[in-house]
Design a protein around this motif. Structure first.
Motif, PDB file in Angstrom:
ATOM      1  N   LYS A 190      51.894  93.980  91.821  1.00 28.90           N
ATOM      2  CA  LYS A 190      51.345  92.705  91.366  1.00 28.90           C
ATOM      3  C   LYS A 190      51.193  92.762  89.856  1.00 28.90           C
ATOM      4  O   LYS A 190      50.656  93.719  89.315  1.00 28.90           O
ATOM      5  N   ILE A 191      51.667  91.724  89.172  1.00 34.97           N
ATOM      6  CA  ILE A 191      51.681  91.699  87.709  1.00 34.97           C
ATOM      7  C   ILE A 191      50.745  90.596  87.220  1.00 34.97           C
ATOM      8  O   ILE A 191      50.807  89.476  87.722  1.00 34.97           O
ATOM      9  N   GLU A 192      49.910  90.929  86.246  1.00 35.03           N
ATOM     10  CA  GLU A 192      49.076  89.941  85.559  1.00 35.03           C
ATOM     11  C   GLU A 192      49.384  90.043  84.074  1.00 35.03           C
ATOM     12  O   GLU A 192      49.280  91.117  83.499  1.00 35.03           O
ATOM     13  N   ILE A 193      49.749  88.915  83.461  1.00 33.93           N
ATOM     14  CA  ILE A 193      50.052  88.913  82.033  1.00 33.93           C
ATOM     15  C   ILE A 193      49.036  88.014  81.342  1.00 33.93           C
ATOM     16  O   ILE A 193      48.993  86.807  81.584  1.00 33.93           O
ATOM     17  N   ASN A 194      48.188  88.614  80.500  1.00 32.34           N
ATOM     18  CA  ASN A 194      47.280  87.848  79.656  1.00 32.34           C
ATOM     19  C   ASN A 194      47.923  87.745  78.285  1.00 32.34           C
ATOM     20  O   ASN A 194      49.096  88.073  78.115  1.00 32.34           O
ATOM     21  N   ASP A 195      47.200  87.310  77.309  1.00 29.16           N
ATOM     22  CA  ASP A 195      47.777  87.116  75.981  1.00 29.16           C
ATOM     23  C   ASP A 195      48.406  88.397  75.434  1.00 29.16           C
ATOM     24  O   ASP A 195      49.572  88.410  75.052  1.00 29.16           O
ATOM     25  N   THR A 196      47.657  89.467  75.397  1.00 29.90           N
ATOM     26  CA  THR A 196      48.168  90.694  74.776  1.00 29.90           C
ATOM     27  C   THR A 196      48.159  91.883  75.715  1.00 29.90           C
ATOM     28  O   THR A 196      48.446  92.999  75.288  1.00 29.90           O
ATOM     29  N   ILE A 197      47.820  91.682  76.992  1.00 27.24           N
ATOM     30  CA  ILE A 197      47.735  92.810  77.927  1.00 27.24           C
ATOM     31  C   ILE A 197      48.506  92.476  79.192  1.00 27.24           C
ATOM     32  O   ILE A 197      48.422  91.368  79.708  1.00 27.24           O
ATOM     33  N   ILE A 198      49.270  93.455  79.676  1.00 25.60           N
ATOM     34  CA  ILE A 198      49.941  93.320  80.972  1.00 25.60           C
ATOM     35  C   ILE A 198      49.317  94.343  81.914  1.00 25.60           C
ATOM     36  O   ILE A 198      49.150  95.514  81.548  1.00 25.60           O
ATOM     37  N   ARG A 199      48.943  93.896  83.111  1.00 31.25           N
ATOM     38  CA  ARG A 199      48.363  94.765  84.127  1.00 31.25           C
ATOM     39  C   ARG A 199      49.311  94.796  85.323  1.00 31.25           C
ATOM     40  O   ARG A 199      49.733  93.748  85.806  1.00 31.25           O
ATOM     41  N   VAL A 200      49.599  95.999  85.789  1.00 37.30           N
ATOM     42  CA  VAL A 200      50.446  96.171  86.960  1.00 37.30           C
ATOM     43  C   VAL A 200      49.628  96.954  87.977  1.00 37.30           C
ATOM     44  O   VAL A 200      49.095  98.022  87.666  1.00 37.30           O
ATOM     45  N   SER A 201      49.500  96.420  89.190  1.00 35.03           N
ATOM     46  CA  SER A 201      48.755  97.116  90.233  1.00 35.03           C
ATOM     47  C   SER A 201      49.629  97.226  91.478  1.00 35.03           C
ATOM     48  O   SER A 201      50.476  96.379  91.739  1.00 35.03           O
ATOM     49  N   GLY A 202      49.421  98.298  92.211  1.00 35.43           N
ATOM     50  CA  GLY A 202      50.209  98.562  93.411  1.00 35.43           C
ATOM     51  C   GLY A 202      49.443  99.475  94.335  1.00 35.43           C
ATOM     52  O   GLY A 202      48.253  99.739  94.132  1.00 35.43           O
ATOM     53  N   PRO A 203      50.115 100.027  95.337  1.00 37.88           N
ATOM     54  CA  PRO A 203      49.418 100.864  96.325  1.00 37.88           C
ATOM     55  C   PRO A 203      48.890 102.181  95.744  1.00 37.88           C
ATOM     56  O   PRO A 203      47.920 102.718  96.249  1.00 37.88           O
TER      57      PRO A 203
END
Length: 179
Positions: A16-29
């Motif tokens: 799962k990818i979340e893209i904010n202004d200057t930060i990208i977060r990737v989460s998984g199992p």
């Protein structure tokens, strides 16, 4: 155009990818990772894949295009599959063992070398001459492997020391015995 930068990053159903202004977060199992983004690249999601594009053809933007594509790709692979590096120990009496959370290395010194893994890294010793380093952050796994290897780098005359699995050590001949 960067050959690496223009390749799409395939997304699995698990990441799962979340893209904010200057930060990208990737989460998984396996966990989650985040990376600060530069203002030189733009990330878009198309057809269950991420595309990294640069804003212009400046030297800085071209340099960071492929870099950020690979950083994000490594994040996606890390949270879904993880990364593992294998170290091999060669030498008479050289060995490794786990003592609780500490890795105890016997490397021919007068004392044992104890190494505590940073948070997010798992160390295993399936046998006395093998160390497995695993985690979700590829850079941290490589950094820990390099740190453990630096305790006793393989020497070229007898090949004793800690080496990466599959690494070829160039051997030297040594002195000729009496000419």
């Amino acid at each position: 155009m960067s050959r690496i930068g223009k390749m799409p990053i395939p997304l699995s159903n698990q990441a799962k990818i979340e893209i904010n202004d200057t930060i990208i977060r990737v989460s998984g199992p396996k966990g989650s990772l985040e990376q600060k983004l530069t203002d030189q690249v733009i990330i878009t999601e198309e057809n269950s894949a991420l595309l990294v594009r640069r804003i212009d053809d400046s030297k800085k933007a071209r340099a960071q295009h492929g870099l950020y594509r690979m950083l994000i790709n490594n994040m996606v692979q890390g949270v879904t599959n993880g990364f593992t590096t294998k170290l091999e120990i060669a030498g008479v009496g050289f060995r490794a063992e786990m003592k609780g959370e500490l890795l105890a290395l016997t490397l021919g010194f007068s004392h044992l070398i104890y190494f505590k893994a940073p948070e997010g890294i798992k160390l295993e010793t399936p046998d006395q001459v093998t160390v497995l380093i695993s985690g979700i952050d590829k850079a941290l796994v490589g950094q820990v492997a390099a740190k453990i290897r630096s305790f006793k780098k393989p020497e070229p005359y007898r090949g004793k020391g800690i080496k990466y699995s599959g690494e070829v050590i160039r051997r030297k001949e040594g002195k000729a015995a009496g000419k």
